[in-house]
Design a protein around this motif. Structure first.
Motif, mmCIF file in Angstrom:
data_model
loop_
_atom_site.group_PDB
_atom_site.id
_atom_site.type_symbol
_atom_site.label_atom_id
_atom_site.label_comp_id
_atom_site.label_asym_id
_atom_site.label_seq_id
_atom_site.Cartn_x
_atom_site.Cartn_y
_atom_site.Cartn_z
ATOM 1 N N ASN A 111 -26.443 -10.011 13.932
ATOM 2 C CA ASN A 111 -27.355 -8.879 13.796
ATOM 3 C C ASN A 111 -27.091 -7.941 14.973
ATOM 4 O O ASN A 111 -27.317 -8.310 16.135
ATOM 5 C CB ASN A 111 -28.799 -9.382 13.822
ATOM 6 N N THR A 117 -29.391 -9.769 20.418
ATOM 7 C CA THR A 117 -29.169 -10.435 19.133
ATOM 8 C C THR A 117 -27.684 -10.662 18.870
ATOM 9 O O THR A 117 -27.332 -11.465 18.005
ATOM 10 C CB THR A 117 -29.761 -9.644 17.950
ATOM 11 N N SER A 118 -26.811 -9.911 19.551
ATOM 12 C CA SER A 118 -25.372 -10.143 19.422
ATOM 13 C C SER A 118 -24.606 -9.448 20.538
ATOM 14 O O SER A 118 -24.190 -8.290 20.394
ATOM 15 C CB SER A 118 -24.839 -9.651 18.077
ATOM 16 N N SER A 345 -32.396 -4.107 12.196
ATOM 17 C CA SER A 345 -31.358 -5.103 11.916
ATOM 18 C C SER A 345 -30.180 -4.401 11.243
ATOM 19 O O SER A 345 -30.378 -3.570 10.354
ATOM 20 C CB SER A 345 -31.895 -6.181 10.983
#
Ligand SMILES: *Cc1c(COP(=O)(O)O)cnc(C)c1O
Length: 470
Positions: A111, A117-118, A345
């Motif tokens: 994501n 998240t990444s 997202s």
């Protein structure tokens, strides 16, 4: 089937790579056959898609069964846009390294909302931002947001411009909305892409309020007809007309916009890539004068779908229009991609964009752009020698083709599409029916051009359109 046995089945599907190996073998078979396939699916293949229409299943289906269904019914009904003879719309093919990188990245399922998240998606987006600014010759420090396509990118760019212009006029549109706000003017070419109108509608700027600048015979804005600009103006110019491939006079329009304190957005969906080629760069001269740019990686660059980019000179303006705050989101001090786009997202499309750029390098991007343009010229020349009329100046990858009469053009197009040897769309150009060719796949070869020319001639002959003597 109980929940836990379903979970066991899923682990079993991953174990031993049974399912992923099957996906790989179907994909390999598809790739192996693509160049020999019909370019547009046959009617019976499209009919076969009815197999998917069933009531919502009550029970689970195995992954193997799902892949069999997709390959049996789905593969034959795809449009073969990754082969060399698809010339519809402005749809790119897919670079091998980018496709393979995407497979790996799909297993990662990242994501790209936040660095948190990444990290890998965030860092690769940062790399792509720098590389694209460099390749496209844009001002240092220009920010990039990674979105689905140019439609989304234009929405983001025009939102940034709207908010920034109103801020300079003393109005906080983010907080107070457009009701009672100072009026903004929008100036765009008569032939601005439909997605520009859509963005203006969504942003409350009104499609019908646009001050439309007349265009010349190639679809370029007539610079001399641009109305007097001021600091309430959003100006939308185009690098690559979706029919003719023509480029607006970005120097003339850009200089006026800068002098007036207007915001200039360039829709460069496929054309902005001209800047990456020394032989085509002259077309984008003046692009660097703009404030924001929309460009697709899934067209000229041949990155996989979907991959569009909004580029914005003033990072703070894009972030001010796009940032999301919530109690559970802390600024990381790192690149948090969601603050540069409308999404939260997001698919980590920067991964395959990075792979595309890295696999080509600067010389490979130039080679790709030059090849697409070279094949467009070759096709136009060959068709002209066989008595077709070429309606545009072929400056980039787009060619507009007509027969002697509109009826012959339309009948030829219908035969061409039905034959399946290559695929082109239709359009209306300066009031005339035309066949629209976009050479946009790295995989197109000289042989593909020759076969397509033959298909044009055969389609015209079978439609009884005749050709003018050579
Ligand atoms: C394709 C195109 C768009 C729309 O881009 P998407 O990637 O389909 O959203 C906008 N402008 C121009 C000039 C285009 O060619």
């Amino acid at each position: 089937m109980s929940i836990s046995s379903l979970q066991d089945d899923m682990f079993a599907e991953l174990r031993g790579h049974r399912l992923l190996d099957r996906a790989r073998s179907h994909a390999c078979e598809y790739v192996d056959e693509i160049r020999g396939r019909r370019v547009f699916p046959a009617d019976e293949a499209i009919l076969g898609l009815q197999a998917f229409h069933e009531p919502m299943p009550e029970n689970p289906t195995t992954g193997e069964r799902i892949l069999s269904l997709l390959h049996a019914q789905g593969s034959p009904a795809t449009v073969a846009s990754t082969g060399g003879r698809y010339f519809g719309f402005v749809n790119g093919g897919v670079l091998p390294a980018a496709l393979a990188a995407r497979w790996l990245a799909d297993a990662w399922d990242q994501n790209a909302a936040l660095h948190l998240t990444s990290p890998v998606a965030s860092e690769l987006e940062a790399v792509c931002e720098g590389w694209m600014v460099d390749l496209l010759g844009l001002p240092a420090g220009t920010a990039a947001g990674f979105v689905t396509g140019s439609a989304g990118a234009t929405l983001c760019g025009l939102a940034a411009g709207r908010n920034e212009l109103l801020k300079r006029l003393g109005w906080d549109v983010d907080a107070d909305g457009l009701f009672g706000a100072p009026r903004l003017r929008v100036v765009a070419g008569e032939q601005a892409h439909a997605t520009v109108g859509k963005a203006l509608g969504v942003l409350g700027l009104g499609k019908a309020r646009v001050e439309r600048v007349p265009s010349d015979g190639q679809g370029r804005m007539m610079t001399g007809q641009v109305p007097a600009l001021d600091q309430s103006c959003l100006v939308v110019a185009q690098a690559g007309n979706v029919n003719s491939g023509a480029f607006d006079d970005l120097v003339g329009i850009g200089e006026r916009a800068r002098r007036a304190g207007a915001w200039m957005h360039v829709d460069g969906a496929f054309g902005l890539w001209a800047a990456a080629s020394s032989s085509k760069r002259h077309l984008t001269l003046g692009a660097e004068l703009a404030d924001s740019w929309s460009v697709d990686a899934h067209k000229t660059l041949n990155a996989p779908y979907d991959c569009g980019v909004i580029l914005c000179r003033q990072r703070s303006a894009l972030v001010a229009a796009m940032q999301t705050s919530a109690s559970y989101i802390l600024g990381s001090g790192k690149r948090d991609g969601m603050h540069l786009t409308v999404d939260m997202s997001r698919r980590a499309r920067g991964i395959e964009l990075w792979a595309a750029l890295k696999s080509l390098g600067r010389s490979g991007v130039q080679d790709l752009v030059d090849r697409l343009c070279g094949h467009a010229e070759l096709l136009a020349g060959s068709l002209a020698r066989r008595g077709f009329r070429i309606l545009n100046d072929v400056v980039f990858n787009q060619v507009l083709v007509a027969c002697d009469t509109p009826a012959a053009t339309e009948a030829t197009l219908a035969r061409l599409q039905g034959a399946g040897e290559c695929w082109c769309g239709g359009t209306t150009w300066n009031g005339q029916s035309a066949i629209r060719v976009s050479v946009c796949s790295w995989a197109t070869t000289g042989d593909d051009v020759e076969r397509s020319v033959k298909a044009f001639v055969a389609a015209r002959d079978s439609a009884g359109g005749g050709g003018r003597p050579v």
